[in-house]
Design an enzyme around this catalytic site. Sequence first.
Site, PDB file in Angstrom:
ATOM      1  N   ARG A   1      34.600 116.548  60.136  1.00  0.00           N
ATOM      2  CA  ARG A   1      34.364 116.481  61.726  1.00  0.00           C
ATOM      3  C   ARG A   1      35.301 115.671  62.260  1.00  0.00           C
ATOM      4  NH1 ARG A   1      30.918 112.913  65.300  1.00  0.00           N
ATOM      5  NH2 ARG A   1      31.482 113.812  67.314  1.00  0.00           N
TER       6      ARG A   1
ATOM      7  N   TYR B   1      22.148 105.697  64.995  1.00  0.00           N
ATOM      8  CA  TYR B   1      22.430 104.560  64.187  1.00  0.00           C
ATOM      9  C   TYR B   1      21.386 103.610  64.267  1.00  0.00           C
ATOM     10  CZ  TYR B   1      27.413 105.897  64.406  1.00  0.00           C
ATOM     11  OH  TYR B   1      28.595 106.566  63.904  1.00  0.00           O
TER      12      TYR B   1
ATOM     13  N   HIS C   1      36.456 112.885  72.546  1.00  0.00           N
ATOM     14  CA  HIS C   1      36.108 111.830  71.847  1.00  0.00           C
ATOM     15  C   HIS C   1      36.687 110.559  72.382  1.00  0.00           C
ATOM     16  CE1 HIS C   1      33.557 110.254  68.191  1.00  0.00           C
ATOM     17  NE2 HIS C   1      33.834 109.120  68.837  1.00  0.00           N
TER      18      HIS C   1
ATOM     19  N   GLU D   1      26.763 111.944  63.317  1.00  0.00           N
ATOM     20  CA  GLU D   1      27.250 110.687  62.809  1.00  0.00           C
ATOM     21  C   GLU D   1      25.890 109.755  62.660  1.00  0.00           C
ATOM     22  OE1 GLU D   1      29.242 108.270  65.753  1.00  0.00           O
ATOM     23  OE2 GLU D   1      30.568 109.957  66.231  1.00  0.00           O
TER      24      GLU D   1
ATOM     25  N   ASN E   1      23.859 111.699  67.012  1.00  0.00           N
ATOM     26  CA  ASN E   1      24.450 110.547  66.277  1.00  0.00           C
ATOM     27  C   ASN E   1      23.621 109.352  66.227  1.00  0.00           C
ATOM     28  OD1 ASN E   1      26.906 112.191  66.428  1.00  0.00           O
ATOM     29  ND2 ASN E   1      27.724 110.598  67.832  1.00  0.00           N
TER      30      ASN E   1
ATOM     31  N   GLU F   1      28.987 112.132  72.578  1.00  0.00           N
ATOM     32  CA  GLU F   1      28.241 110.755  73.260  1.00  0.00           C
ATOM     33  C   GLU F   1      28.769 110.408  74.625  1.00  0.00           C
ATOM     34  OE1 GLU F   1      29.012 107.297  70.707  1.00  0.00           O
ATOM     35  OE2 GLU F   1      27.703 108.114  69.081  1.00  0.00           O
TER      36      GLU F   1
HETATM   37  C1  PNW Z   1      29.686 105.890  68.035  1.00  0.00           C
HETATM   38  N1  PNW Z   1      25.599 102.075  71.105  1.00  0.00           N
HETATM   39  O1  PNW Z   1      29.735 104.887  68.977  1.00  0.00           O
HETATM   40  C2  PNW Z   1      31.175 106.750  68.237  1.00  0.00           C
HETATM   41  O2  PNW Z   1      30.799 108.078  68.266  1.00  0.00           O
HETATM   42  C3  PNW Z   1      32.040 106.385  67.046  1.00  0.00           C
HETATM   43  O3  PNW Z   1      33.353 106.463  67.665  1.00  0.00           O
HETATM   44  C4  PNW Z   1      31.942 104.744  66.585  1.00  0.00           C
HETATM   45  O4  PNW Z   1      33.011 104.444  65.799  1.00  0.00           O
HETATM   46  C5  PNW Z   1      30.642 104.856  65.979  1.00  0.00           C
HETATM   47  O5  PNW Z   1      29.547 105.168  66.727  1.00  0.00           O
HETATM   48  C6  PNW Z   1      30.403 103.317  65.419  1.00  0.00           C
HETATM   49  O6  PNW Z   1      30.255 102.322  66.538  1.00  0.00           O
HETATM   50  C7  PNW Z   1      28.673 104.186  69.280  1.00  0.00           C
HETATM   51  O7  PNW Z   1      25.747 100.970  71.757  1.00  0.00           O
HETATM   52  C8  PNW Z   1      29.032 103.286  70.187  1.00  0.00           C
HETATM   53  O8  PNW Z   1      24.438 102.586  70.918  1.00  0.00           O
HETATM   54  C9  PNW Z   1      27.943 102.337  71.029  1.00  0.00           C
HETATM   55  C10 PNW Z   1      26.711 102.861  70.754  1.00  0.00           C
HETATM   56  C11 PNW Z   1      26.371 103.735  69.768  1.00  0.00           C
HETATM   57  C12 PNW Z   1      27.386 104.560  69.107  1.00  0.00           C
END
Ligand code: PNW
Length: 450
Positions: free
Chosen positions: A83, A300, A127, A358, A298, A172
């Site tokens: 991707r 996290y 992006h 992601e 995505n 996002e």
């Molecule tokens: C994503 N949050 O960003 C992006 O899609 C990527 O480009 C980035 O490198 C990756 O996650 C790691 O940070 C995020 O605050 C930025 O929840 C902020 C958040 C989540 C994802």
Amino acid sequence: AVPLPNVTRMDFPSNFVWGCSTSSFQIEGAALTDGRVPSIWDTFCAKPGAIRDGSDGSVACDHYHRWPEDLDIAKQLGVNAYRFSIAWPRIITEPGGVPNQQGLDFYSRLVDGMLERGLQPWATLYHWDLPQYLQNLGGWENRSTIDAYLSYVDVMTRHLGDRVKHWITHNEPWCTAMHGNWDGMHAPGKKDFKVALQVAHHVMVSHGLAAPIIRANVTESSVGIALSLHPLRAASKNEEDQEAMQRHDGLRNRWFLDPLFGLGYPLDIQAHCAEYLPEMLPGDMDAIAVPIDFLGVNYYFPETISAAPQNPPLHTELKLLADRERTGFGWEVAPDGMQELLCRIKQDYPSIPIYLTENGSSYDDHLDQDGQIQDTSRRNYFIRHLDALKQARQSGVDVRGYFAWSLIDNFEWAEGYLRRFGMVYVDFATQVRTIKQSGYWFRDFLQLKK
Ligand code: PNW
């Protein structure tokens, strides 16, 4: 230490998509090469204090020149998909301009390189690197940026539509809108909630209007969007905290999910944020609700929320719980949150194929004496999240693929080069790439027994 679960590739179907993710501004560099014009991120990086280490993306991983090596590494890891995102400022270099052939040629070479190596290309059209000339006209706040985006999408999908089937309209939108225009942590760095909701609306309308264009230009197309989604917990059982959690959910998750599935903007947030609502045109909500072929998620970390009457407009606040396991970046490590989130999407929305577009973690990585990187924490993060994915599938969630963030260490937005997310280490002084332990683990995990 948490015992590691036992998860193997055999726990997933043979047609499961296994990939790595990157994005253009974070890896390409070559900011002034072959006619590329500045993006809002080039401008933002030049603002004192905007990027924690004062760096920018002008060189990054020099992927623009080193892409054959990077694709070789991806192939070595054994993924079957890759991707990437396309830099709009390489393609349309002035308002209403003709496509820049050199920019088109770069993505043509890149996609051919993927196909030669057996990597299925998954292209993200946006992006976050909006051309600066569009921001000068108001950026996503200005409705005409939708038209500019649609022309760019038309150009790109005509150009690559014979080779790229999988298209992600936006990465996002929450980050584009809120980090870019509410908390100001991302480009263009505004701090105005009303602007942020207007931006979110235009981005979502542009997504909806792009889908039919992509479908017209691409044979056997598959069109989706990648949302950053979070499972939420209330800080306490108090009614105030429970309601705060619902409001946070309303903006973070439902504000984007509900319209995509034809439910409109959530009424609770519309009521709570009445003075900030975006201007809309008739038909906008129908446009956003265009049927998609897949939802990109995505994932996290989860968030814990409490009520905060002093914090308009949502009157909520994030709680950082001391007892939680965290990555080097401070993000909570919660594989069960991934499973919870996926089950919630299945429960609350019509059925839709899901791809984890992601998932990954950031730690400080160091070369050891043998020149290796023992990123055990990152490896364990992957193992535990893949186990959560397996369990989500077992409980009936239609997840069809997993993309690790990221293939290589890269420019981590406001954190500059201080945060490494790669399965491959990049020495930014020499541009030497070294596969980390987590990368070798992923390769072994993906290895098909002969
Ligand atoms: C994503 N949050 O960003 C992006 O899609 C990527 O480009 C980035 O490198 C990756 O996650 C790691 O940070 C995020 O605050 C930025 O929840 C902020 C958040 C989540 C994802």
